[in-house]
Structure formats: structure tokens, C-alpha cells
Design an enzyme around this catalytic site. Structure first.
Site, PDB file in Angstrom:
ATOM      1  N   CYS A 111       0.867  -1.178   0.000  1.00  0.00           N
ATOM      2  CA  CYS A 111       0.000   0.000   0.000  1.00  0.00           C
ATOM      3  C   CYS A 111       0.901   1.224   0.000  1.00  0.00           C
ATOM      4  CB  CYS A 111      -0.925   0.007   1.211  1.00  0.00           C
ATOM      5  SG  CYS A 111      -1.980   1.475   1.278  1.00  0.00           S
TER       6      CYS A 111
ATOM      7  N   HIS B  40      -2.054  -4.837 -10.482  1.00  0.00           N
ATOM      8  CA  HIS B  40      -2.870  -3.752 -11.026  1.00  0.00           C
ATOM      9  C   HIS B  40      -3.124  -3.973 -12.510  1.00  0.00           C
ATOM     10  CE1 HIS B  40      -2.869  -0.789  -7.683  1.00  0.00           C
ATOM     11  NE2 HIS B  40      -1.786  -1.469  -7.328  1.00  0.00           N
TER      12      HIS B  40
ATOM     13  N   GLU C  89     -10.156  -0.297  -5.722  1.00  0.00           N
ATOM     14  CA  GLU C  89      -9.122  -1.007  -4.978  1.00  0.00           C
ATOM     15  C   GLU C  89      -9.632  -2.361  -4.509  1.00  0.00           C
ATOM     16  OE1 GLU C  89      -5.769  -0.002  -1.563  1.00  0.00           O
ATOM     17  OE2 GLU C  89      -7.219   1.527  -2.183  1.00  0.00           O
TER      18      GLU C  89
ATOM     19  N   CYS D 232      -4.948   5.868  -4.291  1.00  0.00           N
ATOM     20  CA  CYS D 232      -4.263   4.578  -4.180  1.00  0.00           C
ATOM     21  C   CYS D 232      -2.829   4.790  -4.643  1.00  0.00           C
ATOM     22  CB  CYS D 232      -4.967   3.525  -5.027  1.00  0.00           C
ATOM     23  SG  CYS D 232      -4.136   1.918  -5.023  1.00  0.00           S
TER      24      CYS D 232
ATOM     25  N   GLY E 255      -1.618   2.164  -7.065  1.00  0.00           N
ATOM     26  CA  GLY E 255      -2.295   2.388  -8.340  1.00  0.00           C
ATOM     27  C   GLY E 255      -1.658   3.519  -9.124  1.00  0.00           C
TER      28      GLY E 255
END
Length: 264
Positions: free
Chosen positions: A70, A147, A195, A204, A207
Site C-alpha cells: 500500500c 494492477h 481497490e 491509491c 495504483g
């Protein structure tokens, strides 16, 4: 703490006796993250001792599932613990430097091989020959977590609240996937993210990393590039063969105590 509105409950269990006692089943993580009956957060972060780094970071999504990485939480932990913090995660080793308003974080090198994403079968990950309705020609990047990125004319017009959960659990992605829709305007990226295990989010970090890398590999932008999310802007820098550098703000909201047994 939060990074661009992507918010976290952070439990400091670096003391060995705390780390040994701390048991975090999915049900308890989800109960803590619940915004109505718990404390409320997008992700729950547990800081534990590490023999490889200054700290080990465990990450639980709002649904209670443990995940590998994260980016916004990494910035928050670096800001919380101070300069030069090294962090062990399931997605790899990370490090960063605090700034006046946040942190700059080394997010490691991206991975592009189909089995590193992972995908269910081999294909080109820069231009994937798959699509879901109007979302076509995606790229896939692993930046500690998986992703898929779609470049569209207008990311705000995509029904991400409907398409995101459909794509997240598609059998093509055996570990599920984070879904990114982006458009490029005047050399900058505008991004929205569904997410994995959370849903639509204001920001994110991973991301933003994955989308910036995909845009750079496709020649759509130049490094460094601003990535604008609903919660604010991150600055991403990357060159092939190098780690991704992410810079952005963090906010310390409050600290407190709660009864452990209240969460099941």
C-alpha cells in the site's frame, strides 16, 4: 493517518511482547475497519519487529483480507517513524525519507511478466488482448500488488463502481486485481481506482505507481509525472530498470485507545 484521503488505522506492535500477542483474523480486521461499528479505515496497518528492516508492515484491506503493498500507507509509516525508515512488506523491501508535508518513498521495481502479476495465462502485459465492455487494451503491472490499467478518453465518465468489482474478481486474475482507469491531459495523469478489497478510493499509491509506469512504457508521459487522484496529487518518477519513486503528502489525524475485545 491518511494520504490524500486514503485512510489508515495504524497499530504499533513493534514491542516483541505485543507482536507475539497480536492475533489479527480477517473478521477482527474488518470489524476495526468498519466505519459504522468500528474505528473506520480503508486499510488497517500493523507495525511489527523485523530482522530485515526497521519495521515490518502488515496490511489488511477493509474486507479483512491481508494484502502485499500500500503506497499511501508506506508514506504514512515513513512520516510517522522518521527519515531513512526501511520497511519489510509481503510485496518486498521499501524505504523512504520524510519531507515537511509527507514523504518520498522508494517503492521498488515494477514487474511486468504475466506470471508475476499474476495472470491466469501468458500474454503481453503492456497491451493485453482482453477487455470488459468499453474498457479495452489494458496494461498490467505488479508493484508489490497486482494492477490492471485502462487508458481512456475521460476517466471520470467510466462506471468504475460497476465495472471495477466485475474486473477485480475475473478468473484472469487469480489473486484478484486493483482496477485503474486513467486519462492523460497536458502530460499529466488523471486517475480513478477501484481497490481490491476496498472499493472506490480517494487515492491509491500503488495504483498511481502502476499507472505512471504503464503510461511511461507506452510513451504517453515523461518522468517525473503528476498523477491526480480524487484526493490529491502524487509525483511519480521512474526509469526502466530503476525503482519507482513516489512523493506525496501525509496527514496525522489522531491517536487513541480502544478495547480489543470490542472487535470480536
Amino acid at each position: 493517518m491518511h494520504g490524500l484521503g486514503n485512510d489508515f488505522v495504524i497499530i504499533d506492535a513493534r514491542a516483541p511482547e505485543l507482536a507475539e500477542q497480536l492475533n489479527m483474523p480477517a473478521e477482527k480486521a474488518a470489524a476495526i475497519a468498519n466505519r459504522n461499528s468500528g474505528i473506520g479505515c480503508d486499510q488497517l496497518i500493523i507495525l511489527k519487529p523485523s530482522d530485515k528492516a526497521d519495521v515490518r508492515m502488515q496490511i489488511y484491506n477493509a474486507d479483512g483480507g491481508e494484502v502485499e503493498a500500500c503506497g499511501n500507507a508506506t508514506r504514512c509509516v515513513v512520516k510517522l517513524l522518521g527519515d531513512g525508515t526501511s520497511i519489510e512488506t509481503d510485496g518486498g523491501m521499501l524505504s523512504g525519507q520524510a519531507t515537511d508535508t509527507g514523504a518520498i518513498v522508494d517503492m521498488g521495481e515494477p514487474r511486468f511478466d504475466w506470471n508475476a502479476i499474476p495472470l491466469a495465462y501468458a500474454m503481453d502485459t503492456l497491451h493485453m488482448p482482453v477487455g470488459w465492455e468499453d474498457l479495452q487494451d489494458p496494461a498490467a503491472v505488479n508493484v508489490g500488488n497486482p494492477h490492471v490499467i485502462f487508458f481512456v478518453d475521460d476517466s471520470n465518465s467510466v462506471e468504475l463502481d460497476r465495472l471495477g468489482p466485475m474486473i477485480e474478481v475475473d478468473p484472469l486474475f487469480p489473486e484478484r486485481v486493483n482496477v485503474n482507469v486513467a486519462h492523460v491531459h497536458e502530460g499529466e495523469i488523471h486517475l480513478r481506482v477501484w481497490e481490491r478489497g476496498v472499493g472506490l478510493t480517494r487515492a491509491c499509491g500503488t495504483g498511481a505507481c502502476a499507472t505512471a509506469v504503464a503510461a511511461l512504457k507506452r510513451g504517453l508521459v515523461e518522468s517525473p509525472v503528476n498523477v491526480h487522484l480524487p484526493g490529491g496529487t502524487l509525483i511519480l518518477s521512474w526509469q526502466d530498470g530503476e525503482p519507482i519513486m513516489m512523493q506525496g503528502p501525509t496527514t496525522y489525524v489522531f491517536s487513541g485507545e480502544a478495547n480489543w475485545d470490542d472487535f470480536g
